[in-house]
Design a protein around this motif. Structure first.
Motif, PDB file in Angstrom:
ATOM      1  N   ARG A  25       0.826  -1.214   0.000  1.00 13.23           N
ATOM      2  CA  ARG A  25       0.000   0.000   0.000  1.00 13.23           C
ATOM      3  C   ARG A  25       0.855   1.257   0.000  1.00 13.23           C
ATOM      4  O   ARG A  25       0.508   2.253  -0.641  1.00 13.23           O
ATOM      5  CB  ARG A  25      -0.932   0.003   1.209  1.00 13.23           C
ATOM      6  N   VAL A  28       1.979   2.411  -3.481  1.00 13.58           N
ATOM      7  CA  VAL A  28       1.022   3.006  -4.417  1.00 13.58           C
ATOM      8  C   VAL A  28       0.311   4.242  -3.864  1.00 13.58           C
ATOM      9  O   VAL A  28      -0.402   4.912  -4.594  1.00 13.58           O
ATOM     10  CB  VAL A  28      -0.028   1.973  -4.887  1.00 13.58           C
ATOM     11  N   ARG A  29       0.494   4.535  -2.595  1.00 17.98           N
ATOM     12  CA  ARG A  29      -0.172   5.691  -1.993  1.00 17.98           C
ATOM     13  C   ARG A  29       0.811   6.842  -1.850  1.00 17.98           C
ATOM     14  O   ARG A  29       1.931   6.649  -1.370  1.00 17.98           O
ATOM     15  CB  ARG A  29      -0.713   5.327  -0.609  1.00 17.98           C
ATOM     16  N   LEU A  31       2.319   9.321   0.091  1.00 16.61           N
ATOM     17  CA  LEU A  31       2.519   9.801   1.459  1.00 16.61           C
ATOM     18  C   LEU A  31       3.840  10.546   1.505  1.00 16.61           C
ATOM     19  O   LEU A  31       4.747  10.279   0.722  1.00 16.61           O
ATOM     20  CB  LEU A  31       2.580   8.645   2.453  1.00 16.61           C
ATOM     21  N   GLN A  36       6.173   7.689   5.356  1.00 23.62           N
ATOM     22  CA  GLN A  36       6.476   6.353   4.852  1.00 23.62           C
ATOM     23  C   GLN A  36       7.595   5.711   5.660  1.00 23.62           C
ATOM     24  O   GLN A  36       7.506   4.539   6.023  1.00 23.62           O
ATOM     25  CB  GLN A  36       6.879   6.411   3.376  1.00 23.62           C
TER      26      GLN A  36
END
Length: 176
Positions: A25, A28-29, A31, A36
């Motif tokens: 996740r 693909v996100r 942040l 992270q």
């Protein structure tokens, strides 16, 4: 014991899957890199707890339990009881962060104190195991127990490390 060992292995695999899902996740996100980094550090540090416990229980399966002296069994039960307390303290630390409470540092410090207790108990228990090793019929019994105790202590260390990561995240977010 074998049933409990299988349960621990299943839980460790579930923890690995959760770790992989979180990392997937994060890939693909969008942040902030600092967020992270904090999440990855938290996930990887806490994942080591399960790995050490899986290793500890697997090693215990290589012993002849009926030949282990009662005082060593009692020592194992004692150190694991403190480990359970430490895991609950770590859980409280994480919940404090997630719920924006101001007791993250207090819970992290409790986790650290419990790790110190385990460290002290480990030294005493290892001395008992090594002394028993001098007369034990099976070398594998005392070696595997010794290694299991080392894994238990390593899991405890990782709990303390995880609490430190949580405390760091709280500090970075202006919490205490």
């Amino acid at each position: 014991a074998t049933i409990r060992a299988k349960e621990v292995v299943v839980l460790e695999r579930e923890a690995d899957q959760i770790k992989e899902d979180i990392i997937d996740r994060l890939m693909v996100r969008p942040l902030h890199p600092m967020d992270q980094d904090e999440i990855i550090q938290l996930v990887l540090t806490s994942d080591d707890i399960a790995a050490h416990m899986k290793s500890a229980i697997r090693k215990m399966l290589y012993t002849h339990p009926k030949e282990v002296p009662a005082h060593i069994k009692d020592g194992l039960i004692d150190i694991i009881a403190v480990l359970v307390q430490e895991s609950l303290s770590l859980k409280n630390t994480l919940e404090s962060l997630a719920n924006n409470k101001n007791d993250v540092a207090e819970n992290a410090e409790k986790t650290e104190r419990l790790e110190e207790i385990i460290d002290d108990k480990r030294v005493d228990l290892l001395a008992q195991i090594l002394k028993w090793g001098d007369i034990s019929e099976h070398v594998s019994d005392w070696i595997m127990l010794k290694e299991s105790v080392e894994n238990i202590e390593a899991a405890s260390d990782k709990m303390e490390d995880t609490a430190d990561v949580i405390r760091t995240i709280a500090i970075m977010r202006g919490k205490k």
